[in-house]
Design a protein around this motif. Structure first.
Motif, PDB file in Angstrom:
ATOM      1  N   TYR A   2       0.923  -1.281   0.073  1.00 44.13           N
ATOM      2  CA  TYR A   2      -0.050   0.107  -0.036  1.00 44.13           C
ATOM      3  C   TYR A   2       0.849   1.200  -0.002  1.00 44.13           C
ATOM      4  O   TYR A   2       0.600   2.466  -0.659  1.00 44.13           O
ATOM      5  CB  TYR A   2      -0.932  -0.149   1.143  1.00 44.13           C
ATOM      6  N   GLY A   3       2.171   1.100   0.707  1.00 43.20           N
ATOM      7  CA  GLY A   3       2.888   2.339   0.725  1.00 43.20           C
ATOM      8  C   GLY A   3       4.328   1.996   1.593  1.00 43.20           C
ATOM      9  O   GLY A   3       3.945   0.950   2.246  1.00 43.20           O
ATOM     10  N   GLY A   4       5.164   2.653   1.563  1.00 44.49           N
ATOM     11  CA  GLY A   4       6.174   2.563   2.682  1.00 44.49           C
ATOM     12  C   GLY A   4       7.064   1.332   2.199  1.00 44.49           C
ATOM     13  O   GLY A   4       7.602   0.925   3.274  1.00 44.49           O
ATOM     14  N   PHE A   5       7.039   0.740   1.213  1.00 43.91           N
ATOM     15  CA  PHE A   5       7.997  -0.450   0.820  1.00 43.91           C
ATOM     16  C   PHE A   5       9.313  -0.556   0.955  1.00 43.91           C
ATOM     17  O   PHE A   5       9.933  -1.574   0.998  1.00 43.91           O
ATOM     18  CB  PHE A   5       7.397  -1.060  -0.700  1.00 43.91           C
ATOM     19  N   HIS A   6       9.800   0.735   0.903  1.00 41.24           N
ATOM     20  CA  HIS A   6      11.229   0.872   1.089  1.00 41.24           C
ATOM     21  C   HIS A   6      11.460   1.306   2.617  1.00 41.24           C
ATOM     22  O   HIS A   6      12.849   1.909   2.916  1.00 41.24           O
ATOM     23  CB  HIS A   6      11.832   1.287  -0.027  1.00 41.24           C
ATOM     24  N   ARG A   7      10.484   1.394   3.585  1.00 38.05           N
ATOM     25  CA  ARG A   7      10.965   1.908   4.855  1.00 38.05           C
ATOM     26  C   ARG A   7      12.038   1.040   5.370  1.00 38.05           C
ATOM     27  O   ARG A   7      12.456   0.034   4.949  1.00 38.05           O
ATOM     28  CB  ARG A   7       9.907   1.768   5.808  1.00 38.05           C
ATOM     29  N   GLU A   8      12.759   1.592   6.609  1.00 39.28           N
ATOM     30  CA  GLU A   8      13.938   0.738   7.172  1.00 39.28           C
ATOM     31  C   GLU A   8      13.265  -0.743   7.598  1.00 39.28           C
ATOM     32  O   GLU A   8      14.151  -1.876   7.501  1.00 39.28           O
ATOM     33  CB  GLU A   8      14.501   1.403   8.307  1.00 39.28           C
ATOM     34  N   VAL A   9      12.239  -0.827   8.091  1.00 39.42           N
ATOM     35  CA  VAL A   9      11.514  -2.126   8.467  1.00 39.42           C
ATOM     36  C   VAL A   9      10.124  -2.077   7.795  1.00 39.42           C
ATOM     37  O   VAL A   9       9.284  -1.269   8.189  1.00 39.42           O
ATOM     38  CB  VAL A   9      11.607  -2.267  10.170  1.00 39.42           C
TER      39      VAL A   9
END
Length: 421
Positions: free
Chosen positions: A84-91
């Motif tokens: 949905y989003g944030g697929f490359h966040r740190e975790v």
């Protein structure tokens, strides 16, 4: 025989706004096309929810994206609407499964993607969108299941209306994944197929013309399923394989071998979930939700026994052969694509290379800069063209005939696919 449309999935790149996506087409996708020696390259765009809704609301923004695609001789026939989003966040880990199909936001996101894709599709081409298998397995209630059923029925109606209004067909493909409500191909067929029948009331009936299955071949391998049997199970249920995510899992033939645990332990990283399955001598499949848990901790966690082969949900570049004692499940990928090609509507399925793990590969395999990443993705596309799309159609038909001849044996073998936590 018509050729399957080939693309690579852009969820390997971190951009989540329009400027970033347009930049990644110039920085990565265009150079990948050139390096792969292709006149035109398909890109399986990942559009995060915020961007999907923006593009849905703005014809001008869609035109900007269309112009950038044309500039670099790229085309879009498939989208990835799983994250949905944030697929490359740190975790990321379990966050990738939210929102679920029991939440309105998931339906609205996929519908926005469908409308955007219909506007971007090349003339005469159908579209596909992959989506998550309802949710992570817990918490999931009967009420959640009913909400998801209604959401897919609404999705079906909206996709029919989209085709009536635009003349473009967009199909949504449910992607089974280890650990989710719909863990295996058998699970997704058991959930989806009955809901397409006339016994379901219209407000809860799912249209198999617009909703089918996404076969991620890494996930398929991790489940230890027979590829030809899995494809046959889908088609025998009156469903279609809408999309194949070309991917290979990491395999450890003997986790007890000297150095095996150290070798696979190099793939432990904190961003993504790497589910592990172990096949026992009796044919049962043991489960672990992440690689560090499977490896265990002598003081606190026993991990998996390590008495049978492991398969790890870690997408290995298609052309890469890990050093012993590790391997990759490229044979499963080859067999699955051959079976899909021989199946009804098989060559209509989209083939999307989805190695999103380039940025978390262990040292030594990690690409050093943009140039090495471009070269790696181009090598995957060349490998896919040679090993998945160049095989004679007769070979795929022979594979399907062989699978039919052994259907009773396959059914017996796959009956043991239930996962033990």
């Amino acid at each position: 025989m018509t050729q399957m449309l080939l693309s690579y999935c852009t969820n390997v790149h971190p951009a989540e706004d329009l400027d970033g996506v347009i930049d990644q087409l110039a920085r990565y996708a265009g150079p990948v096309r050139e390096a792969a020696g292709l006149d035109t390259l398909g890109v399986g765009l990942w559009l995060p929810a915020e961007l999907a809704h923006r593009l849905d609301a703005s014809a001008a923004d869609r035109e900007r994206l269309r112009a950038a695609l044309a500039e670099h001789r790229l085309q879009v026939h498939t989208l990835n609407a799983f994250p949905y989003g944030g697929f490359h966040r740190e975790v990321v880990k379990l966050a990738v499964y939210s929102p679920t199909w029991a939440e309105r936001a998931r339906l609205e996101y996929v519908l926005a993607c469908a409308r955007v894709l219909a506007d971007l599709l090349p003339e005469g081409t159908d579209g596909s969108i992959s989506t998550l298998p309802l949710a992570w397995r817990a918490p999931w209630t009967r009420a959640d299941d009913d909400e998801a059923t209604r959401a897919f029925a609404t999705l079906s109606a909206e996709l029919r209306e989209l085709r009536r209004r635009t003349g473009r067909t967009v199909r949504v493909a449910v992607e089974p994944e280890p650990g989710c409500v719909l863990d295996t191909v058998e699970d997704v067929v058991a959930w989806l197929a009955p809901r397409t029948g006339p016994e379901y009331p219209e407000d809860r009936r799912i249209d198999p013309e617009h909703v089918g299955v996404c076969l991620d071949t890494c996930h398929l391998a991790v489940s230890f399923a027979d590829p030809a049997g899995a494809v046959r199970r889908i088609t025998d249920a009156g469903l279609r394989v809408v999309k194949v995510q070309a991917s290979a899992a990491l395999e450890v033939a003997d986790p007890s071998a000297p150095g095996a645990r150290d070798a696979v332990g190099r793939f432990v990283e904190q961003r993504y979930l790497h589910q592990v399955r172990e096949l026992t001598a009796s044919g049962d499949v043991l489960a672990s939700d992440d690689l560090p848990v499977a490896l265990g901790d002598e003081a606190r966690r026993p991990g998996l026994p390590g008495e049978g082969p492991w398969r790890v949900h870690f997408h290995v570049p298609l052309h890469h052969e890990p050093a012993a004692p590790l391997a990759a499940t490229t044979d499963v990928l080859r067999d699955a694509v051959a079976a899909v090609r021989a199946a009804p509507h098989g060559t209509d399925a989209h083939l999307d290379v989805e190695t999103y793990t380039w940025s978390v590969l262990p040292p030594g395999a990690l690409p050093n800069g943009t140039g090495e990443l471009v070269a790696g993705i181009a090598a995957e596309l060349r490998w896919a063209s040679e090993h998945l799309l160049s095989a004679a159609p007769a070979a795929a038909t022979a594979a399907a005939d062989a699978a039919t001849a052994t259907s009773a044996a396959t059914t017996a073998a796959t009956a043991a696919e239930g996962v033990t936590a």
